[in-house]
Every structure is written in structure tokens, then in C-alpha cells.
Design a protein around this motif. Structure first.
Motif, PDB file in Angstrom:
ATOM      1  N   ALA A 535      22.223   1.043 -23.709  1.00 43.61           N
ATOM      2  CA  ALA A 535      21.050   1.485 -24.463  1.00 43.61           C
ATOM      3  C   ALA A 535      19.781   0.725 -24.095  1.00 43.61           C
ATOM      4  O   ALA A 535      18.698   1.321 -23.990  1.00 43.61           O
ATOM      5  N   LEU A 536      19.883  -0.597 -23.908  1.00 45.30           N
ATOM      6  CA  LEU A 536      18.683  -1.409 -23.686  1.00 45.30           C
ATOM      7  C   LEU A 536      17.911  -0.974 -22.445  1.00 45.30           C
ATOM      8  O   LEU A 536      16.718  -0.653 -22.537  1.00 45.30           O
ATOM      9  N   PRO A 537      18.520  -0.958 -21.264  1.00 50.80           N
ATOM     10  CA  PRO A 537      17.739  -0.517 -20.094  1.00 50.80           C
ATOM     11  C   PRO A 537      17.304   0.936 -20.196  1.00 50.80           C
ATOM     12  O   PRO A 537      16.281   1.318 -19.617  1.00 50.80           O
ATOM     13  N   LEU A 538      18.061   1.743 -20.926  1.00 47.17           N
ATOM     14  CA  LEU A 538      17.705   3.159 -21.053  1.00 47.17           C
ATOM     15  C   LEU A 538      16.419   3.343 -21.849  1.00 47.17           C
ATOM     16  O   LEU A 538      15.532   4.105 -21.442  1.00 47.17           O
ATOM     17  N   VAL A 539      16.291   2.656 -22.985  1.00 50.50           N
ATOM     18  CA  VAL A 539      15.068   2.823 -23.791  1.00 50.50           C
ATOM     19  C   VAL A 539      13.851   2.266 -23.057  1.00 50.50           C
ATOM     20  O   VAL A 539      12.752   2.815 -23.154  1.00 50.50           O
ATOM     21  N   TRP A 540      14.055   1.170 -22.310  1.00 53.16           N
ATOM     22  CA  TRP A 540      12.936   0.649 -21.524  1.00 53.16           C
ATOM     23  C   TRP A 540      12.497   1.670 -20.477  1.00 53.16           C
ATOM     24  O   TRP A 540      11.301   1.908 -20.273  1.00 53.16           O
ATOM     25  N   ALA A 541      13.464   2.282 -19.788  1.00 60.13           N
ATOM     26  CA  ALA A 541      13.136   3.241 -18.734  1.00 60.13           C
ATOM     27  C   ALA A 541      12.462   4.487 -19.307  1.00 60.13           C
ATOM     28  O   ALA A 541      11.488   4.993 -18.734  1.00 60.13           O
ATOM     29  N   VAL A 542      12.973   4.989 -20.431  1.00 64.00           N
ATOM     30  CA  VAL A 542      12.388   6.181 -21.044  1.00 64.00           C
ATOM     31  C   VAL A 542      10.976   5.890 -21.528  1.00 64.00           C
ATOM     32  O   VAL A 542      10.054   6.692 -21.327  1.00 64.00           O
ATOM     33  N   HIS A 543      10.806   4.746 -22.177  1.00 57.47           N
ATOM     34  CA  HIS A 543       9.476   4.383 -22.679  1.00 57.47           C
ATOM     35  C   HIS A 543       8.480   4.233 -21.533  1.00 57.47           C
ATOM     36  O   HIS A 543       7.337   4.698 -21.626  1.00 57.47           O
ATOM     37  N   ALA A 544       8.925   3.623 -20.427  1.00 59.30           N
ATOM     38  CA  ALA A 544       8.045   3.471 -19.265  1.00 59.30           C
ATOM     39  C   ALA A 544       7.700   4.823 -18.659  1.00 59.30           C
ATOM     40  O   ALA A 544       6.560   5.064 -18.246  1.00 59.30           O
ATOM     41  N   SER A 576      22.553 -11.812 -31.023  1.00 55.10           N
ATOM     42  CA  SER A 576      22.223 -12.863 -30.059  1.00 55.10           C
ATOM     43  C   SER A 576      22.510 -12.435 -28.628  1.00 55.10           C
ATOM     44  O   SER A 576      22.088 -13.105 -27.683  1.00 55.10           O
ATOM     45  N   TRP A 577      23.237 -11.321 -28.440  1.00 54.57           N
ATOM     46  CA  TRP A 577      23.476 -10.825 -27.090  1.00 54.57           C
ATOM     47  C   TRP A 577      22.159 -10.495 -26.399  1.00 54.57           C
ATOM     48  O   TRP A 577      22.045 -10.651 -25.191  1.00 54.57           O
ATOM     49  N   LEU A 578      21.185 -10.014 -27.191  1.00 55.09           N
ATOM     50  CA  LEU A 578      19.855  -9.751 -26.657  1.00 55.09           C
ATOM     51  C   LEU A 578      18.898 -10.893 -26.947  1.00 55.09           C
ATOM     52  O   LEU A 578      18.093 -11.262 -26.105  1.00 55.09           O
ATOM     53  N   GLY A 579      18.975 -11.421 -28.152  1.00 56.15           N
ATOM     54  CA  GLY A 579      18.051 -12.457 -28.555  1.00 56.15           C
ATOM     55  C   GLY A 579      16.850 -11.888 -29.281  1.00 56.15           C
ATOM     56  O   GLY A 579      16.458 -10.730 -29.071  1.00 56.15           O
ATOM     57  N   SER A 580      16.256 -12.689 -30.145  1.00 61.69           N
ATOM     58  CA  SER A 580      15.115 -12.225 -30.945  1.00 61.69           C
ATOM     59  C   SER A 580      13.910 -11.899 -30.077  1.00 61.69           C
ATOM     60  O   SER A 580      13.117 -11.008 -30.398  1.00 61.69           O
ATOM     61  N   THR A 581      13.763 -12.596 -28.950  1.00 60.83           N
ATOM     62  CA  THR A 581      12.609 -12.340 -28.080  1.00 60.83           C
ATOM     63  C   THR A 581      12.658 -10.942 -27.494  1.00 60.83           C
ATOM     64  O   THR A 581      11.655 -10.208 -27.478  1.00 60.83           O
ATOM     65  N   GLU A 582      13.833 -10.547 -27.014  1.00 61.01           N
ATOM     66  CA  GLU A 582      13.984  -9.209 -26.429  1.00 61.01           C
ATOM     67  C   GLU A 582      13.739  -8.126 -27.474  1.00 61.01           C
ATOM     68  O   GLU A 582      13.065  -7.125 -27.207  1.00 61.01           O
ATOM     69  N   ILE A 583      14.284  -8.317 -28.682  1.00 57.15           N
ATOM     70  CA  ILE A 583      14.094  -7.326 -29.737  1.00 57.15           C
ATOM     71  C   ILE A 583      12.621  -7.227 -30.125  1.00 57.15           C
ATOM     72  O   ILE A 583      12.092  -6.131 -30.357  1.00 57.15           O
ATOM     73  N   ARG A 584      11.945  -8.372 -30.182  1.00 48.21           N
ATOM     74  CA  ARG A 584      10.525  -8.359 -30.520  1.00 48.21           C
ATOM     75  C   ARG A 584       9.714  -7.656 -29.435  1.00 48.21           C
ATOM     76  O   ARG A 584       8.763  -6.913 -29.733  1.00 48.21           O
ATOM     77  N   GLU A 585      10.059  -7.840 -28.177  1.00 52.25           N
ATOM     78  CA  GLU A 585       9.359  -7.154 -27.094  1.00 52.25           C
ATOM     79  C   GLU A 585       9.535  -5.641 -27.193  1.00 52.25           C
ATOM     80  O   GLU A 585       8.609  -4.874 -26.906  1.00 52.25           O
ATOM     81  N   LEU A 586      10.722  -5.213 -27.595  1.00 56.22           N
ATOM     82  CA  LEU A 586      10.949  -3.782 -27.771  1.00 56.22           C
ATOM     83  C   LEU A 586      10.007  -3.215 -28.823  1.00 56.22           C
ATOM     84  O   LEU A 586       9.372  -2.166 -28.610  1.00 56.22           O
ATOM     85  N   ARG A 587       9.922  -3.900 -29.954  1.00 51.02           N
ATOM     86  CA  ARG A 587       9.067  -3.403 -31.044  1.00 51.02           C
ATOM     87  C   ARG A 587       7.596  -3.471 -30.677  1.00 51.02           C
ATOM     88  O   ARG A 587       6.823  -2.561 -30.988  1.00 51.02           O
TER      89      ARG A 587
END
Length: 663
Positions: A535-544, A576-587
Motif C-alpha cells: 500500500a505505501l509505495p502505491l499511494v505515493w505513486a498514485v498521488h504523484a 513502527s514499521w513505517l514510523g511516525s515520520t513517514e505517516i506524517r509525510e503522507l498526511r
């Protein structure tokens, strides 16, 4: 398979000697028939047709001659079907390459609608959808772990005509053909319940129909103009052997990671692997029928004239055939889901070893099978050696991080990207140094764990952003949930080491989900547990992709396509698999992130209801196109698939792709 002249000459000579001479010369004739080649068998049908007792052999000869002509059409049928699927796939892709559709604009202001029931959320879990208005993430949202409340608020976009209460009413469709198409797609998309008692998970109806079509072709080629009687057992045994060897190239194509079918048809490796397993099971059945038919031939023809069973079974051609039969049946037994999931390493070693043994035995079993065995072996070697050991294999030093849950290892490495020879990846594929795309996976080998792990390769989805054009390097992350075997050994190793040298074979995978979401106004990605790796790389790719296709999105996130990520975790520590920083960047980027309370303490959330809230709000004033991609446990995948099927049947423009992350 032997030539028709050879087979008919041998069969007629064999039958005539049985009927004319009894058992006097049978020994010599049988020995000759088992070792003869085309050059040795110069006896023609005219030479042996003078005997008045060859009427039974004539019937068998005609059956064998027809089978050899008939089986030649099998490859033509397969090529025709491949052409049809290819045309359909590339027609759809060419249509998708048209200028991107303008996103549906929902005019008006944004207000909060208070629901008086819990139809859109799970009250037991105490979920509350709230708009995150902090900082630059005004369009992102998250599920907050607040105290349970029977009322839940959802932020929706509205116009002046928006009703006070949400009503799940599908948009109006005027086209009869469109309604028929959506109903048909809904039926094909639906996934039936698990078969009770044996707990067998069934695929979607569409996949089942595809499998049944493949099985139907096999049944047709076995029984078409096949007289079912004891005297014609040899014809049935011969026909099944012909179909078995004719299927060998297709079987190995379905199993290969690098093969043209995926490129031509767009079908994912997971779907082709299902076809590979079902075809392998059919071939095992064909081998059993062939063996049983030959035993029947011995019992009805050879035994009455004194040819013993032991002598028959120990004949070279029969002994080699029995060896191949045992090898393929062992492949089937060791490929059962229960064994494959529990002892994956054992399955992997036996699968490769037994395949090679079976092909060698088939090669020497009969010279007529050698063209098919050669093609199958070539496919296997090209896939394993040329691609996976040469073009796609990379080595790297990765860091090891044990996450807070103490049961997961995250591997991180920086991959320098090669800017030249980009056409190599386009044409024949290449390793991770040439880049990768969202949802692709690699096979991971860690030789440092032990000697047995030196030759083992395990698939893991790349859980990081896919590199963009012009990037000089990219971060490649893998999330490994520890269980038994390899993953457990890796976790124990990571507790005492901070880095390790690994081999990466890949990338592999299908981009069907990505291509579908890029054409949607509302993109919803659902992840369950370690499905976040998909899911993570997919949402980044779609958003981009949306940001590039629509410049207005960069100025006003709320007016353009929406990307939503729903991540269901078992425990809080799994974030923690992603970390708070990654989740914050998504938002902060404008992606709406929903993380329901952990299932371990609050039970499973009603994911379809969460999706429904976005579907209803997105279609309130427009016919928005929606796409859903789900990667999680089988139960979640089925629930999401069937929810989308029901909404599709109701008239909504919605597509779904399931990214199964388990092998």
C-alpha cells in the motif's frame, strides 16, 4: 511422441503377432517395439495388412493416427486464445493512454454532517473519522482512538443541493448496455465463501471461469472422438500422454517469473500462478490415466499370452515412465497449501529438484517427448539462469532494524540507480539498479544466516517509494514478519547484528492496480498488517501521478482527485514499521490516512463501511470514478472485493484490484 508411421507400424506388427503367433515370438516383438526408432521400423501398413486378423489393430491404428493429427491443433488453440487476451489488454491500455480525464469538481463548501446511526462505521471499535486541520494536511484524515461514541462525524464535500443526511443512492445510469456490463462485472468480481470442512479459499468468479475454461479444453482434447472401451485403452493412454507433453511448455510459462504472457495479457503473476497450479494438477491426472491405461493394456493383451507384470514394469520405457510419474505426483503432494505454507524452504528445494528429475526421465522415456521437454527445460533455464541469476540479480549491504513489536525486521538499503541502458529494463527486464515500480517485489537471499539459506530465495514486496525518472539513488525497504524458518532466523540474526549482505532477485510484479488508480478520481488503498508494504509505495505513486496530470491539484488539494490509505493493524506497535515520520509525510502531502484502533484490543473494524463513506461522499454530486486496491488477509480481501462487487452492481463506477501478498 513417435511419428505416425512408427506408431502404426509397431502397433500393427505387435497386434498381428499376438493374434497370429500367440506367445511364440512375442518376446522379441515387444523388445523391438520398446526400443525401435523410425529408421528401424520400415514395416509399412501394406506389409502387414495382408493378415486377415488385423481388424482390431486397424481400429487402434486409426485412433492413434487421429490423436496425432488432432493434438497438433492444441497449440494453435492456445495461440489464438493468447492473441484474444493480448488484443483485449492492449486495447484497454491504449484507451487509458488518452489525455487524463478531468477530475470531478464538487462545487460548494465543506461542512460537517453528523450521522445519527452507525451505518458507516464500527461502533464497537469506537472509531471516529475526523478531518485533520493541522498544518499543511488540511485534506488528510485519520481514525483516532477516542472513547466509543454512537455518533460519528465525516467530512464531506457538498453543494447547495446536498441533503442533510447521507443516503447511499447509486448514480443514475441510462444505458442498458452499461447496466448489463456492470452487472456482469459484478458477478465475475464476486468471491464465494470458503469451502467448509476443507477450509479451501476460492478465487473470484472470474478467475474460476478462467480456470474452468482451461479445464474444459483439457477434457475436450482427451475425450473428443475417443471410443471408451476395453479394446481401445491403448488409444486413451496414448491420447493422454500426447496432451501431457503438449502442456509442458505452457506449464513452465505459467510458472516463470520472466515470461511474455504477463506482458501480453496484463495478467498478474499471482493469477498465472493459479493457472500453473491447476494445470499441474490436471497433468498429474493425465499421467495417472496414461499409466492406468498402459496397465490395462498389459492386463487385457499381454497377460493372456504369458507376459508377466514384473517383466512389463521393468522394461526400460515403462520404468522411466513410472519414475516420471512418481516425480510429478510428488511435486503435486509437496505443493499442497498446508505443506507449502508450513515448510516453504522444503517445498522450494523439492519443487525445483523434482522438476529437473521429471524432465530428465521424460526425455529418456520416449524420444517423441523430447521437443516439448526441450522447450520446457529452455523456459526453466532461461528464467532461472539468464534472467534471475544474470540480469536481475544484485547484491547490497542492508541495515537491520527490529521494530517495537519485537517480531518484525525492517531491511533498509540505498540503491544507486543506473541512468544508462534504460532500454534494457524495457525490453528484457533488469535488476533493482534500473529502478522499480510500486507493488513490485524481490526475492531475498541472506547467505550469512546459514548454509541452507545460501540457495534459498524468499519473496517480499518493496515497501518504499518507487524511484522517479532522474533519481540518482533510491531507498529500498523490506518488511519481514518473523514466523518459522527463514524469517525467524533473520529476526534472531538481526537482534545481534545491525547490517547484513543480501542478494536481491527482481523486481517482479504487476502494475494493474497502479494503472487502474491513476485513472480514478477517488483512489482507496486498503492494507491489512504487513500489506502496508504494497500500500505505501502505491499511494505515493498514485498521488504523484495525480499531481503531475493535473496542475490544479498542486494549488488546491481539495478540488482534485483524492487518495485514501486505510491501514488495519493488530497492535499499536505495528505502526513502527513505517514510523511516525513517514505517516506524517503522507498526511502533509495530502494523502488521507486512516488507522483504526488495533484489532487485538478493539476487534476487526468494518472496512467495507469505511470505504462506503468515501464512495457515497464522492458520488454525491457527480459520477466520480473510484478505484480500490486491497492487500491483506484472505478474509479482508474477500470482504473488500464483494463490497465493491455489490456497489458496482448498484450502478457505481468502481473498480477493485486485490494484491495478495502471501505465497
Amino acid at each position: 511422441m513417435p511419428s505416425s508411421t512408427t506408431a502404426c507400424s509397431l502397433l500393427r506388427l505387435f497386434m498381428n503377432m499376438i493374434m497370429a503367433d500367440g506367445s511364440g515370438s512375442l518376446r522379441d516383438i515387444l523388445a523391438f517395439s520398446l526400443t525401435a526408432t523410425t529408421a528401424d521400423t520400415l514395416v509399412t501398413s501394406q506389409d502387414i495388412s495382408t493378415n486377415s486378423k488385423n481388424h482390431g489393430s486397424d481400429k487402434l491404428v486409426k485412433g492413434i493416427l487421429f490423436s496425432r493429427r488432432f493434438i497438433l491443433s492444441y497449440q494453435a488453440v492456445l495461440l489464438a486464445l493468447l492473441l484474444c487476451f493480448t488484443v483485449s489488454n492492449w486495447t484497454s491500455r491504449l484507451r487509458a493512454r488518452k489525455p487524463p480525464r478531468q477530475p470531478q469538481r464538487l462545487k460548494g463548501t465543506t461542512r460537517q454532517v453528523r450521522l445519527k446511526d452507525s451505518s458507516l462505521t464500527d461502533t464497537k471499535a469506537g472509531l471516529s473519522l475526523a478531518e485533520d486541520s493541522g498544518g499543511g494536511s488540511s485534506s488528510s484524515s485519520t481514525i483516532q482512538c477516542n472513547s466509543p461514541s454512537p455518533k460519528h462525524s465525516i467530512m464531506i464535500r457538498e453543494s447547495e443541493q446536498t441533503p442533510l443526511l447521507l443516503k447511499s443512492e447509486p448514480p443514475t445510469r441510462d444505458s442498458i448496455w452499461l447496466r448489463f456490463s456492470q452487472k456482469s462485472r459484478s458477478i465475475l468480481l464476486y468471491q464465494p465463501r470458503t469451502i467448509p470442512l476443507i477450509n479451501k479459499t476460492l478465487p473470484s468468479n472470474g478467475t474460476t471461469l478462467l480456470v474452468l475454461a482451461l479445464l474444459g479444453i483439457q477434457v475436450f482434447y482427451v475425450f473428443y472422438r475417443m471410443p471408451l472401451s476395453v479394446p481401445t485403452l491403448f488409444v486413451l493412454a496414448d491420447r493422454t500422454s500426447l496432451l501431457f507433453v503438449a502442456n509442458l511448455p505452457l506449464l513452465y510459462l505459467f510458472a516463470a517469473k520472466n515470461q511474455p504472457i504477463k506482458f501480453l495479457t496484463g495478467y498478474s503473476y499471482e493469477l498465472l500462478n493459479i493457472l500453473h497450479r491447476r494445470l499441474g494438477e490436471v497433468m498429474c491426472l493425465l499421467a495417472l490415466i496414461h499409466s492406468a491405461g498402459m496397465i490395462g493394456v498389459w492386463y487385457t493383451i499381454l497377460r493372456p499370452v504369458g507376459f508377466g507384470l514384473a517383466r512389463f514394469l521393468l522394461s526400460k520405457i515403462i520404468l522411466l515412465g513410472l519414475g516420471a510419474l512418481v516425480a510429478y505426483e510428488l511435486i503435486y503432494l509437496t505443493s499442497l497449501g498446508s505443506l507449502r505454507q508450513r515448510w516453504y524452504e522444503l517445498f522450494l528445494v523439492l519443487h525445483v529438484t523434482l522438476q529437473i528429475v521429471a524432465l530428465v526421465l521424460l526425455w529418456f522415456h520416449h524420444h517423441g517427448s523430447r521437443p516439448y521437454v526441450g522447450v520446457a527445460l529452455a523456459i526453466f533455464l532461461v528464467d532461472r539462469l539468464v534472467y534471475r541469476m544474470a540480469l536481475k540479480l544484485d547484491t547490497s549491504i542492508t541495515s537491520l532494524e527490529v521494530t517495537k513489536d519485537q517480531g518484525t525486521v525492517v531491511l533498509r538499503t540505498s540503491i544507486p540507480l543506473e541512468q544508462k541502458h534504460w532500454f534494457l529494463k524495457r525490453l528484457v527486464g533488469a535488476g533493482v539498479a534500473k529502478g522499480w515500480t510500486a507493488t513490485e517485489h524481490v526475492f531475498l537471499t541472506v547467505p550469512a544466516l546459514s548454509r541452507k539459506h545460501f540457495i534459498q530465495a524468499h519473496p517480499f514486496t518493496i515497501a518504499s517509494k518507487a524511484p522517479q525518472t532522474g533519481d540518482l539513488k533510491a531507498e529500498l525497504n523490506l518488511i519481514v514478519r518473523a514466523q518459522d524458518g527463514f524469517s525467524g532466523d533473520l529476526l534472531r540474526y538481526a537482534r545481534g547484528h545491525t547490517s547484513v549482505k543480501v542478494r536481491l532477485d527482481g523486481p517482479y510484479g504487476s502494475q494493474n492496480g497502479l494503472h487502474m488508480l491513476e485513472q480514478c478520481d477517488v483512489s482507496i488503498v486498503v492494507a491489512g498488517g504487513s500489506g502496508i508494504a504494497v500500500a505505501l509505495p502505491l499511494v505515493w505513486a498514485v498521488h504523484a501521478s495525480h499531481s503531475v496530470n493535473d496542475l490544479e491539484i498542486c494549488q488546491d488539494m481539495k478540488s482534485g482527485p483524492r487518495t485514501i490509505l486505510i491501514w488495519v493493524v493488530r497492535e499499536d506497535s505495528h505502526t513502527s514499521w513505517l514510523g511516525s515520520t513517514e505517516i506524517r509525510e503522507l498526511r502533509d502531502s495530502g494523502i488521507e490516512v486512516i488507522i483504526p484502533p488495533p484489532t487485538a484490543t478493539n476487534g476487526k473494524p468494518d472496512v467495507p463501511r469505511l470505504i462506503e463513506s468515501y464512495v457515497v461522499s464522492a458520488t454525491r454530486n457527480s459520477h466520480a470514478r473510484m478505484g480500490v486496491v486491497c492487500s491483506g488477509p484472505d478474509g479482508m480481501n474477500r470482504a473488500v472485493r464483494n463490497f465493491c462487487a455489490s456497489f458496482l452492481a448498484s450502478g457505481y463506477d468502481i473498480d477493485v484490484e486485490i494484491e495478495k501478498f502471501g505465497w
